[in-house]
Design a protein around this motif. Structure first.
Motif, PDB file in Angstrom:
ATOM      1  N   HIS A  26       0.623  -1.066  -0.163  1.00 41.67           N
ATOM      2  CA  HIS A  26      -0.107  -0.135  -0.003  1.00 41.67           C
ATOM      3  C   HIS A  26       0.961   1.074  -0.070  1.00 41.67           C
ATOM      4  CE1 HIS A  26      -3.549  -2.539   1.991  1.00 41.67           C
ATOM      5  NE2 HIS A  26      -3.560  -2.661   0.373  1.00 41.67           N
ATOM      6  N   LEU A  34      -5.481   6.503  -6.671  1.00 39.45           N
ATOM      7  CA  LEU A  34      -6.618   6.591  -5.894  1.00 39.45           C
ATOM      8  C   LEU A  34      -7.745   7.480  -6.583  1.00 39.45           C
ATOM      9  CD1 LEU A  34      -5.574   6.720  -2.034  1.00 39.45           C
ATOM     10  CD2 LEU A  34      -6.196   4.620  -3.359  1.00 39.45           C
ATOM     11  N   ARG A  38     -11.176   5.566  -8.120  1.00 40.12           N
ATOM     12  CA  ARG A  38     -12.450   5.924  -7.730  1.00 40.12           C
ATOM     13  C   ARG A  38     -13.225   6.462  -8.944  1.00 40.12           C
ATOM     14  NH1 ARG A  38     -14.469  10.934  -7.026  1.00 40.12           N
ATOM     15  NH2 ARG A  38     -12.575  11.800  -7.116  1.00 40.12           N
ATOM     16  N   GLU A  63      -6.096  11.425  -2.154  1.00 36.07           N
ATOM     17  CA  GLU A  63      -6.112  11.788  -3.570  1.00 36.07           C
ATOM     18  C   GLU A  63      -5.376  12.767  -4.072  1.00 36.07           C
ATOM     19  OE1 GLU A  63     -10.155  11.845  -4.777  1.00 36.07           O
ATOM     20  OE2 GLU A  63     -10.433   9.603  -4.455  1.00 36.07           O
ATOM     21  N   VAL A  69       0.713   7.600  -1.267  1.00 31.26           N
ATOM     22  CA  VAL A  69      -0.690   8.029  -0.547  1.00 31.26           C
ATOM     23  C   VAL A  69      -0.176   8.417   0.980  1.00 31.26           C
ATOM     24  CG1 VAL A  69      -2.667   7.542   0.508  1.00 31.26           C
ATOM     25  CG2 VAL A  69      -1.977   7.056  -2.129  1.00 31.26           C
ATOM     26  N   VAL A  79      -9.253   2.142   2.245  1.00 27.01           N
ATOM     27  CA  VAL A  79      -9.652   2.881   0.971  1.00 27.01           C
ATOM     28  C   VAL A  79      -9.331   1.730  -0.109  1.00 27.01           C
ATOM     29  CG1 VAL A  79      -9.245   4.751  -0.706  1.00 27.01           C
ATOM     30  CG2 VAL A  79      -9.386   5.077   1.800  1.00 27.01           C
ATOM     31  N   VAL A  80      -8.120   1.477  -0.148  1.00 26.31           N
ATOM     32  CA  VAL A  80      -7.720   0.372  -1.374  1.00 26.31           C
ATOM     33  C   VAL A  80      -8.699  -0.791  -1.238  1.00 26.31           C
ATOM     34  CG1 VAL A  80      -5.936  -1.086  -2.185  1.00 26.31           C
ATOM     35  CG2 VAL A  80      -5.341   1.032  -1.357  1.00 26.31           C
TER      36      VAL A  80
END
Length: 106
Positions: A26, A34, A38, A63, A69, A79-80
């Motif tokens: 990550h 990201l 999305r 983002e 990140v 989030v991932v």
């Protein structure tokens, strides 16, 4: 790499089953990945934030990063995971830069 120990039934002669999963680190995911993920998943920031149980400002900071990140590892992972659950695959940099794609629906 993640190793998970699982106990098997007493009838089985093997006490442990070693499962090795290859996961994208990550810390190598970028803010642009990201945002692209999305958009590709057709989700709003509010929808992703809710699915990941993070705040919208936290997601916006993630983002907005031009590189890796920023944020707490568990939030980035959440989030991932939310985006992966929506059908996104994160592609590590392979000489041509990192990316995202939709998983084959089959």
């Amino acid at each position: 790499m993640v190793r998970c120990d699982t106990f098997r039934s007493p009838r089985d002669h093997c006490q442990h089953l070693w499962i090795t999963l290859i996961l994208m680190d990550h810390t190598s995911i970028t803010g642009r990945q990201l945002a692209a993920a999305r958009t590709l998943a057709e989700m709003s920031q509010a929808e992703v934030a809710k699915a990941a149980n993070v705040s919208v400002p936290t997601l916006k900071r993630m983002e907005g990063a031009s590189g890796a990140v920023p944020g707490m590892t568990n939030n980035v992972a959440a989030v991932v995971r939310a985006l992966e659950d929506a059908g996104i695959m994160f592609i590590p940099s392979n000489g041509n830069g990192p990316g995202v794609r939709l998983r084959d629906p089959t």
